[in-house]
Motif scaffolding. Structure first.
Motif, PDB file in Angstrom:
ATOM      1  N   ARG A 196       0.829  -1.208   0.000  1.00  0.00           N
ATOM      2  CA  ARG A 196       0.000   0.000   0.000  1.00  0.00           C
ATOM      3  C   ARG A 196       0.861   1.255   0.000  1.00  0.00           C
ATOM      4  NH1 ARG A 196      -5.779   0.510   2.607  1.00  0.00           N
ATOM      5  NH2 ARG A 196      -6.352   2.527   1.706  1.00  0.00           N
ATOM      6  N   ASP A 235       0.275   3.911  -3.091  1.00  0.00           N
ATOM      7  CA  ASP A 235      -0.206   5.261  -2.777  1.00  0.00           C
ATOM      8  C   ASP A 235       0.923   6.281  -2.867  1.00  0.00           C
ATOM      9  OD1 ASP A 235      -2.739   4.300  -2.433  1.00  0.00           O
ATOM     10  OD2 ASP A 235      -2.697   4.286  -0.242  1.00  0.00           O
ATOM     11  N   GLY A 288      -7.554   1.732  -2.092  1.00  0.00           N
ATOM     12  CA  GLY A 288      -6.588   2.813  -1.970  1.00  0.00           C
ATOM     13  C   GLY A 288      -7.064   4.031  -2.745  1.00  0.00           C
ATOM     14  N   GLU A 289      -6.181   4.981  -2.934  1.00  0.00           N
ATOM     15  CA  GLU A 289      -6.542   6.194  -3.666  1.00  0.00           C
ATOM     16  C   GLU A 289      -6.638   5.882  -5.167  1.00  0.00           C
ATOM     17  OE1 GLU A 289      -4.911  10.050  -2.367  1.00  0.00           O
ATOM     18  OE2 GLU A 289      -3.483   8.852  -1.222  1.00  0.00           O
TER      19      GLU A 289
END
Length: 351
Positions: free
Chosen positions: A178, A182, A346-347
Motif C-alpha cells: 500500500r 499510494d 486505496g486512492e
C-alpha cells in the motif's frame, strides 16, 4: 593470537590441464548465471577445492614451496602458470619462475589461523558507519513500522525529484504494497513543477523502465457509474480469497514469477499491462479494480502502464487499488460481504 599465512606450492603441470580448463570455464559461466542459480558457483567451488586439496597434500608431503612474507590483497587462492595474465607476488616470483619453465604450476594456498601475532588493519582505511536514519513524525515522535517505511520512501522520491542527489533513484524493493502504490500516486500527480522520469533500481541491481512523475492531473472522487467495470487480481494464484470477487487475473503468476532479474519482470508486467489497458478502453472508458499482491515489480509495471495510458488517452481509464487485509472475526448473526471484509480500496488513479 593468530595470523594468516600463505604459500606457493609447486605442482606438476602434467595431469592438471583438464582440471585447470574446467576451473576457468566454470569461473567464466558464474557471472552469466540467473539470480539465485548457484549451479555454476557450486561447480566452480568444487573444482577449486579439489585443486587446493592436491596442493595441501603436496605441501605436507614435502613438495617444493615458498612462503609469502607479504600477503597479496586477494580474497581467494589463485593459480599461476606460464602464459597466465596474473603473476605471483614479487616476494615469491623469483622462486616460481623456474617452475614455470619446467611446465609446472604454482598454487597459492592459505592458512587463515596460523600461529603468530594478529596484524591490525590501518585505521585510516576503515570506513565509518553510516549515520542512523530515523523517521520523525509530528511533535518529534519517532515513527515505526509501515509509517516509518512510508516516510523513508517519500523522502527518497522527494530527494530524487529535487535533484540534490544525481544518483537518487526509486528503490521499491521491500516497500509495503500500500505504501508503494499510494506513494507513487502522490508523486505522479501534476504539481506545476517540471515533469521527471526517475530510474527504478531493484535489490538485485537490475533496472526497470524510468517512472514518469509530476505528469497527470489526477482527480478525486469516483469515476462515472456508466463506465465499464472490471475486477482483476493483479497476479493469479496469490490469494484464493480474491476468487469470489474478481473476474480474472491481470497477470499470470507462471509468467511473472520466473527466475530472472527483477527489472525484466517489471518490463514484462509493464508491456502486458500497457496492451491490456489499451484493449479495455478502446471502445468505452473503463474503471479497473486491481486486487493487489505485494510483488514490487508487478506493482511498478502495472501503474507505470496505467500512467502512460492516461497520458496517451485522458479521461478513458481509472484504476482503483484494492488491498488485501486479514478478515475480522464475525459472529453467526453478523454477515459482511467478502469484499469489505478482506479488501480495502486505496486512492484512485484517474485522469
Amino acid at each position: 593470537m593468530s595470523r594468516e599465512e600463505a604459500w606457493l606450492v609447486r605442482l606438476p603441470g602434467a595431469g592438471l590441464e583438464q582440471l585447470l580448463l574446467d576451473i576457468e570455464a566454470a569461473a567464466a559461466r558464474v557471472p552469466l548465471a540467473l539470480p539465485g542459480d548457484r549451479t555454476d558457483v557450486i561447480r566452480f567451488e568444487k573444482l577449486a577445492t579439489e585443486l587446493e586439496r592436491r596442493a595441501l597434500v603436496a605441501l605436507t608431503s614435502g613438495a617444493e614451496a615458498v612462503q609469502e612474507p607479504d600477503l597479496p590483497q586477494a580474497p581467494t587462492a589463485r593459480v599461476f602458470y606460464r602464459g597466465a595474465n596474473d603473476e605471483p607476488p614479487s616476494s615469491a616470483l623469483a622462486a616460481a619462475r623456474p617452475w614455470f619453465r619446467s611446465g609446472d604450476i604454482a598454487v597459492e594456498i592459505r592458512r587463515p589461523f596460523g600461529p603468530g601475532a594478529t596484524a591490525a588493519s590501518p585505521q585510516a582505511n576503515l570506513r565509518q558507519p553510516a549515520k542512523v536514519w530515523r523517521a520523525i513524525g509530528p511533535r518529534g515522535v519517532e515513527l515505526t513500522g509501515s509509517r516509518a517505511v512510508e516516510k523513508r520512501f517519500h523522502r527518497q522520491i522527494e530527494t530524487a525529484l529535487d535533484g540534490d542527489d544525481p544518483e537518487a533513484v526509486i528503490r521499491p524493493s521491500g516497500i509495503n504494497n500500500r505504501v508503494l502504490t499510494d506513494g507513487l500516486r502522490k508523486y505522479v500527480e501534476r504539481t506545476g513543477q517540471p515533469q521527471r522520469r526517475l530510474p527504478v533500481v531493484y535489490r538485485d541491481g537490475s533496472r526497470g523502465p524510468d517512472f514518469p512523475l509530476r505528469c497527470l492531473p489526477l482527480r478525486g472522487g469516483t469515476p462515472p457509474i456508466e463506465w465499464l467495470q472490471y475486477r482483476f487480481a493483479m497476479l493469479s494464484i496469490r490469494h484464493t480469497e480474491m476468487d469470489a470477487v474478481v473476474q480474472g487475473a491481470w497477470l499470470r503468476n507462471a509468467d511473472i514469477s520466473q527466475p530472472r532479474p527483477i527489472g525484466e519482470t517489471d518490463i514484462l508486467a509493464y508491456e502486458q499491462s500497457l496492451e491490456q489497458f489499451a484493449r479495455l478502453t478502446r471502445d468505452r472508458p473503463a474503471v479497473v479494480y486491481m486486487y493487489q499482491t505485494g510483488l514490487e515489480a508487478a506493482v511498478l509495471g502495472v501503474y507505470r502502464a496505467a500512467t502512460q495510458r492516461m497520458l496517451d488517452q485522458p479521461g478513458r481509464l481509472a484504476v482503483v487499488p484494492m488491498f488485501y487485509v486479514a478478515p475480522r472475526p464475525t459472529t453467526a448473526q453478523e454477515t459482511t460481504h467478502i469484499e469489505t471484509a478482506n479488501f480495502t480500496p486505496g486512492e484512485v488513479w484517474w485522469a
